[in-house]
Design an enzyme around this catalytic site. Sequence first.
Site, PDB file in Angstrom:
ATOM      1  N   GLU A 109      39.999  45.931  36.948  1.00 38.42           N
ATOM      2  CA  GLU A 109      39.005  46.278  37.215  1.00 38.42           C
ATOM      3  C   GLU A 109      38.950  46.784  39.105  1.00 38.42           C
ATOM      4  OE1 GLU A 109      36.034  42.330  38.240  1.00 38.42           O
ATOM      5  OE2 GLU A 109      37.088  42.675  36.021  1.00 38.42           O
ATOM      6  N   ASP A 111      36.759  46.686  41.581  1.00 35.82           N
ATOM      7  CA  ASP A 111      34.637  46.436  42.139  1.00 35.82           C
ATOM      8  C   ASP A 111      34.474  46.680  43.529  1.00 35.82           C
ATOM      9  OD1 ASP A 111      34.773  44.573  40.184  1.00 35.82           O
ATOM     10  OD2 ASP A 111      36.241  43.247  40.980  1.00 35.82           O
ATOM     11  N   GLU A 113      30.934  44.690  45.127  1.00 32.70           N
ATOM     12  CA  GLU A 113      29.987  43.624  45.104  1.00 32.70           C
ATOM     13  C   GLU A 113      29.164  43.295  46.093  1.00 32.70           C
ATOM     14  OE1 GLU A 113      32.180  40.602  42.118  1.00 32.70           O
ATOM     15  OE2 GLU A 113      33.218  39.800  43.764  1.00 32.70           O
TER      16      GLU A 113
END
Length: 332
Positions: A109, A111, A113
Amino acid sequence: MLRSHLGLFLTCCAVLLVLASGSSPNLPIISFDEGYTQLFGDSNLALHGDGKSVHLSLDERTGSGFASQDLYLHGFFSASIKLPSDYTAGVVVAFYMSNGDMFEKNHDEIDFEFLGNIRGKDWRIQTNIYGNGSTSVGREERYGLWFDPADDFHQYGILWTDSQIIFYVDSVPIREVKRTEAMGGEFPSKPMSLYATIWDGSGWATNGGKYRVNYKYAPYVAKFSDLVLHGCAVDPIEHQSSCDDVPSHKAIPQGISPRQRTKMEHFRKKHMTYSYCYDQARYKVPPPECVINPGEAEHLRAFDPVTFGDGRHHRPKHHHRQSRTSRADTSM
């Protein structure tokens, strides 16, 4: 067969060289239908501007999200995003890459955010990476921004190669993760899809869950435009890259130029509010990929002397990660 594999390897290498060189203002933008599909949220996803802009909404019924049609192994991926305004506590907007639907126990992953806040407080931005299911080793960093991301569109980008990951905000690199031998499989290295979602993170997103989503301010709308998917698409069955149809493009950002590195160092010393590399309570010895910068260390100690000093009387500021797939399922 060997010759064809060699040709494919050399082609993909050429694409990666393009990814690490050159820069111009015009990125290879595509429409939603050219590269994406709806993930969840039915009518809470709406297309605008001939399909080149996407609005994702969160209300008391559901969040929403979309995903790339293809898997990718390395590339440059970006979008211009305008976040919801006013009271946004508990709201999470995510722009990220993952293969959690294919590798539940050893997923990768990368990310971005965006964490909402109470009225009068700024949105916070968080970056993170996982490789090979390494969710027990949090690699979070959090920052403020030098602008209000709810006032206008700003570009957020991820450059992912076999040796580094760079996060960009408006063409300014804000974080660089270099692959080290000691990281082993914890550097993202399997094909991933690109996702964008908005969802209710009341349990952790704002002050550890102290402030929750208030649906009297709904719908919360995150707007996405200037969508860029520029990388090596991967066959979902055989997991082999096919780079033949990926043209070179001068607009793909360079790795980090000396001028950009200066900007990144300035950003991190001024706007970074958390980095796992400096959290002495969480990691007595920083993880192997960490490069300790004295200026960053001094800035963080001044910001939070307990977390980034000797770590006494401190509980680590990370939360248990739930898989993105289960989050989407919960919202549906």
